[in-house]
Write a protein that holds these residues in place. Structure first.
Motif, PDB file in Angstrom:
ATOM      1  N   SER A 202       0.860  -1.188   0.000  1.00  0.00           N
ATOM      2  CA  SER A 202       0.000   0.000   0.000  1.00  0.00           C
ATOM      3  C   SER A 202       0.892   1.232   0.000  1.00  0.00           C
ATOM      4  N   THR A 221      -4.397   0.822  -2.056  1.00  0.00           N
ATOM      5  CA  THR A 221      -3.997  -0.581  -1.944  1.00  0.00           C
ATOM      6  C   THR A 221      -4.582  -1.315  -3.138  1.00  0.00           C
ATOM      7  N   ARG A 226      -6.576  -5.938  -0.607  1.00  0.00           N
ATOM      8  CA  ARG A 226      -7.483  -5.185   0.258  1.00  0.00           C
ATOM      9  C   ARG A 226      -8.116  -6.072   1.333  1.00  0.00           C
ATOM     10  N   TYR A 230      -4.284  -2.791   5.572  1.00  0.00           N
ATOM     11  CA  TYR A 230      -3.028  -2.124   5.234  1.00  0.00           C
ATOM     12  C   TYR A 230      -3.188  -0.604   5.131  1.00  0.00           C
ATOM     13  N   ALA A 231      -4.164  -0.143   4.379  1.00  0.00           N
ATOM     14  CA  ALA A 231      -4.331   1.298   4.189  1.00  0.00           C
ATOM     15  C   ALA A 231      -4.671   1.989   5.503  1.00  0.00           C
TER      16      ALA A 231
END
Length: 282
Positions: A202, A221, A226, A230-231
């Motif tokens: 990301s 990302t 997804r 992560y984001a």
């Protein structure tokens, strides 16, 4: 009321700065763009349109455009101000592609633009501005944030193009990924960070500082990575770093049509400020 065009970003901030700073979060895009233009007048390659409308020498609205992009409207203390700007801008550039601003102000501008002979418009995207004064990291997300490295260039450029394909409103001028990346890396207060979980998963950009804050975005990302947090973790970590460096606020924009982004950022400390609409013409 009187419309006054301004000759450069320095004069724009001198005249409109106090007005904009009273609602810094709402005006983070205008303040950030004007600050970049003051430091780097040829940044966007075209002469910007910079204007204010005053009533008895008091600013009631501020307006900025960096061609080929949309006109950006401030919050308005007198909604009639947009009609003066529409008439003036129609003479300067009748091919204006769109406008971004507070919902009522943007709608009024679009109506005035069409009535004066410009192209008809439609809302292409509704967005929400968020602000964070503190943040907290989500638990259980593998990986870590790190600084962008030259080896990340091709991956970042690919992700920027994917982001533009997915997230930019129809009719919005195309993002030039290479120009954006070079500009962000060149910006003294800006940059790019990567979330790495064995490999990059990301990225997020940041920059365009305001007097006490800074804007985060874009954040991306790829689809296949997804729903792993992560984001969310990246934005939380980046926000924490920026606040620890002395920024009092971080700002970001979300697409109101994306319920995921509007929920995840609130979970890490971002609070809604206001909604804006992007109209496109033609």
């Amino acid at each position: 009321m009187i419309l006054r065009r301004l000759s450069g970003a320095g004069e724009f901030l001198e005249v409109a700065g106090a007005y904009l700073e009273r609602r810094e979060a709402e005006h983070n895009l205008l303040l950030g763009l004007a600050g970049r233009l003051r430091a780097e007048p040829t940044l966007f390659g075209h002469e910007p349109y910079l204007a204010v409308v005053t009533d008895a020498e008091t600013v009631v609205g501020a307006f900025l455009r960096t061609p080929p992009h949309n006109l950006v409207l401030s919050e308005l203390d007198d909604p009639v101000a947009v009609e003066l700007v529409a008439a003036d801008l129609l003479e300067v550039d009748p091919t204006l592609p769109g406008v971004l601003g507070p919902k009522a102000a943007a709608a009024r501008f679009a109506s005035a633009w069409q009535q004066l002979g410009g192209a008809s418009g439609r809302v292409a995207m509704g967005e929400r501005i968020y602000r964070a004064d503190r943040t907290h990291a989500p638990a259980g997300v593998p990986g870590r944030m790190r600084a962008y490295e030259p080896a990340d260039r091709e991956t970042t450029l690919r992700w920027l193009r994917e982001f533009a394909d997915e997230a930019m409103a129809p009719g919005d001028p195309l993002l030039d990924a290479e120009d954006w990346l070079e500009g962000r890396l060149r910006e003294p207060d800006g940059g790019v960070v990567i979330w790495e979980d064995a490999s990059p998963v990301s990225f997020a950009g940041f920059g365009n500082p305001t007097p006490t804050g800074i804007r985060v975005g874009p954040v991306y990302t790829p689809r296949e990575l997804r729903r792993r947090g992560y984001a969310t973790a990246l934005v939380a970590a980046l926000t924490d770093v920026l606040l620890r460096r002395g920024r009092r606020h971080c700002f970001l924009f979300t697409d109101l049509a994306n319920p995921t982004s509007n929920s995840i950022y609130q979970r890490i400390g971002y609070t809604p400020v206001t909604d804006v609409d992007m109209w496109v013409f033609g």
